[in-house]
Design an enzyme around this catalytic site. Sequence first.
Site, short mmCIF file in Angstrom:
data_model
loop_
_atom_site.label_atom_id
_atom_site.label_comp_id
_atom_site.label_asym_id
_atom_site.label_seq_id
_atom_site.Cartn_x
_atom_site.Cartn_y
_atom_site.Cartn_z
N ASP A 40 15.59 -35.61 16.84
CA ASP A 40 14.22 -36.03 16.22
C ASP A 40 14.53 -37.15 18.21
O ASP A 40 13.94 -36.35 18.86
CB ASP A 40 14.19 -37.00 15.74
N GLU A 117 16.36 -3.47 1.03
CA GLU A 117 16.13 -4.67 1.49
C GLU A 117 15.42 -5.49 0.63
O GLU A 117 14.57 -4.79 -0.20
CB GLU A 117 15.56 -4.47 2.94
N LYS A 119 12.38 -6.82 -1.00
CA LYS A 119 10.74 -7.39 -0.37
C LYS A 119 10.07 -8.59 -0.66
O LYS A 119 9.94 -8.98 -1.37
CB LYS A 119 10.18 -5.68 -1.81
N ASP A 121 7.42 -11.35 -0.70
CA ASP A 121 6.11 -11.52 -1.42
C ASP A 121 5.83 -12.37 -0.47
O ASP A 121 5.83 -13.48 -0.77
CB ASP A 121 6.28 -11.68 -2.34
N TYR A 229 12.02 -7.77 9.70
CA TYR A 229 12.64 -6.55 9.45
C TYR A 229 12.09 -5.69 10.37
O TYR A 229 12.78 -4.48 9.38
CB TYR A 229 12.57 -6.43 7.61
N LYS A 323 8.49 -1.15 -7.30
CA LYS A 323 8.93 -2.11 -7.12
C LYS A 323 9.59 -3.42 -8.71
O LYS A 323 9.11 -2.52 -9.77
CB LYS A 323 7.18 -2.62 -7.29
N CYS A 417 -25.60 7.11 -21.96
CA CYS A 417 -25.30 5.61 -19.97
C CYS A 417 -26.00 4.61 -20.71
O CYS A 417 -26.97 4.43 -21.35
CB CYS A 417 -25.81 6.35 -19.07
N CYS A 420 -28.77 4.35 -17.67
CA CYS A 420 -29.66 4.53 -17.67
C CYS A 420 -30.02 5.85 -18.37
O CYS A 420 -31.73 6.04 -18.61
CB CYS A 420 -29.99 5.77 -16.40
N CYS A 435 -22.06 10.23 -16.41
CA CYS A 435 -23.14 9.41 -17.00
C CYS A 435 -23.73 10.75 -15.82
O CYS A 435 -23.37 10.99 -14.67
CB CYS A 435 -23.64 7.96 -16.28
N CYS A 441 -29.33 7.15 -12.26
CA CYS A 441 -29.04 6.18 -12.63
C CYS A 441 -28.89 5.09 -11.35
O CYS A 441 -28.47 5.24 -10.69
CB CYS A 441 -27.80 6.26 -13.39
S1 IVH Z 1 9.00 -2.44 6.01
C1 IVH Z 1 6.86 1.11 8.21
N1 IVH Z 1 10.76 -4.23 5.11
O1 IVH Z 1 5.50 -5.24 2.34
C2 IVH Z 1 7.69 -0.02 6.72
N2 IVH Z 1 8.08 -4.46 4.53
O2 IVH Z 1 3.47 -2.41 1.83
C3 IVH Z 1 7.21 -1.10 6.90
N3 IVH Z 1 7.57 -6.27 2.88
O3 IVH Z 1 3.19 -4.92 4.37
C4 IVH Z 1 6.92 -1.96 6.37
N4 IVH Z 1 9.52 -7.12 2.79
O4 IVH Z 1 4.69 -6.76 4.46
C5 IVH Z 1 9.02 -3.91 4.99
N5 IVH Z 1 12.19 -5.57 4.14
C6 IVH Z 1 11.05 -5.30 4.23
C7 IVH Z 1 9.42 -5.97 3.43
C8 IVH Z 1 8.61 -5.73 3.52
C9 IVH Z 1 8.78 -7.25 2.64
C10 IVH Z 1 6.27 -6.09 2.82
C11 IVH Z 1 5.08 -5.71 3.99
C12 IVH Z 1 4.81 -4.93 3.81
C13 IVH Z 1 4.41 -3.93 3.06
C14 IVH Z 1 4.72 -2.83 2.03
#
Ligand code: IVH
Length: 682
Positions: A40, A117, A119, A121, A229, A323, A417, A420, A435, A441
């Site tokens: 700081d 990697e 993923k 969120d 990434y 996922k 339906c 309609c 329908c 409709c």
């Molecule tokens: S690679 C063309 N690596 O997941 C490849 N994506 O549906 C582009 N995400 O929009 C993405 N961790 O926001 C990549 N280690 C990772 C990630 C990652 C999170 C997200 C990213 C992307 C979505 C893919």
Amino acid sequence: MEEIDQSILAEAANLREQLNRHNHLYYVLDAPSIPDAEYDRLLRLLQKLEADYPSLQTPDSPTQRVGGEPLKEFDSVVHEVPMLSLDNAFSDDELLEFHRKTTERLKLPGPFSYICEPKLDGVAVSLLYQNGILIRGATRGDGFTGEDITENVRTINSIPLKLQTDHPPELLEVRGEIYLPKAGFEKLNREAVAAEEKQFVNPRNAAAGSLRQLDSKITASRPLEMAAYSLGQIVGEDLSEKGQLVTHSGTLAMLKQWGFLINPHMEVATDIKGCLGYYQKMSVLRNQLPYEIDGIVYKVDDLSLQQRLGFVARAPRWAIARKFPAQEEMTRLVGVEFQVGRTGAVTPVARLQPVFVGGVTVSNATLHNQDEVKRLGVQVGDTVIVRRAGDVIPQVVKVVLEKRPENAQKIVFPDHCPVCHSPVEKVEGEAVSRCSGGLVCSAQRKQAIKHYASRKAMDIEGLGDKLVEQLVDQELIHSVEDLYQLEIEQLANLERMGKKSAENLLLALDKTKSTTLPRFLYALGIREVGEATARSLAKHFGELSALQVASQEELQEVPDVGPIVAHFVHEFFNQEDNLKVIEGLCHCGVHWPALEADNDNALPLSGQTWVLTGTMEVMGRSEAKEKLQLLGAKVSGSVSAKTDCVVAGPGAGSKLKKAQELQISILDESAFLDLLKDNNLF
Ligand code: IVH
């Protein structure tokens, strides 16, 4: 500029260097080497110097992290390299299937490595560095155009304002995820409760909300983090020559060296077995991580193999997101309603006792169709398990049979339906019931009109769902052509409308008559024709008349069009009613410029790269971009020696300056509009 003593310049540079280094040690390496108070103190010294000599303030100065003056709106940013998304795998089998296809495509003698990697969120972000200095931050947006959030990303401490390398490329785009760690999210919500404000539902929404602040001081107050990434565009330095860009893991190592936070759990697996093991390991670790992850991303590590695999419409063929099982909760099914969609599909919708799952309160879930209801064996009154995975719509996944009450009631599908009253038909081999009312409709008509008006279709501002419902219910319109016959008095008398909104809507309707072929095709709502397919069809055929008479075989020559899409497109253009609607729309003045079928060289700006900068006062940037693309130009987000022309509106800054330096042609907005007029685009 004021004359500044050399020793002061040196002192400022030294403070900047020290502060950036300590910032990196603290926020990226999690290894601070000085106490906070000392940091700081150094920061205050630099702030004081910059206050005394404002010209010392550089874009990479750590003092810029506190946020600046609030903006009025975000500019849009065109992604030079589109920001794609990933295909998903929801089971080991789906991952193995992805691997099988990849192996088949690559035809390699032995195994190849993947990088695994977490993923993260959060929210995808693109960061642009010019000669090593952060000059722009942008959201993903629709993948092609995002929003300029430079001021906000500068406040995020784990984002380097300057790359830690002596030889940065002229331009380097780094991509990654901005996220809010769990602790930060909880703190934010505690503060919201104390201030009697609305709480955020989950860390991802909180991160997105924090980034979309026009006042960057608010963003600065949120403990956001960013992990890199991948790379986007690179201009100048050929990194592959130095062996830095041979593998994805190598790229990440380079980015780490250059000051980025790289998630510490990224790992190379030498075969698919390693990938499966990594998933197991991370599923256990998931809950202990200080941030949320919703799956694993697997990427083929070798960049030359990635290149060989290439892309499909929206996602790379060299990566997949596995996922985690979606979050699930138990609740009660209190009733079932039947909704009629655009194509007449009658969908059972579960009405649920509201339940908090996957970060939101869910009170409806789709039951898809009769087969699904049968598969679940679900009855009204049952206790069910509801799943909400990411942004996917909530699903009923299971019935808890032990909890079935005595008065549970079977779900009866209507044979007429609900809207309609036309008979509902079940097509052989199809799971859905439809329908048979077609344009009779009103539910189908409403959905078709809503789709026609939607943002990615004709983008009719002011024509929201509620208004479409009123217009159809009051029989002011029957189909999309009638929109163009609406009169001001009819509109002004509707609920929640007035003269002004009526006028605006008529203006919007008039404005959107001038459209593009891809938009118009998408707006027609042909089954299985999404935005990307509409674009491919328009590009391939060039004009509507050619598409209308195409055979199914000819349709299948279009990239991404298979037999199913070809069938629906062909069927659509063989129905007299549809042709009449199209004719009616054209008669009302809906028009689009002709495209040269798949022959880009024939367009006036083919092979040229254009840049838009500053404010476009007459037409928005995205419209200007669309028009330039129609003329065959590539529209880039940054000026380089390869740029052919820059369109500079008021407020243009560094890009204009660079264009002047490089002696690139510059047009102001009125000259640009003249060019469009010459080409019948304005
Ligand atoms: S690679 C063309 N690596 O997941 C490849 N994506 O549906 C582009 N995400 O929009 C993405 N961790 O926001 C990549 N280690 C990772 C990630 C990652 C999170 C997200 C990213 C992307 C979505 C893919």
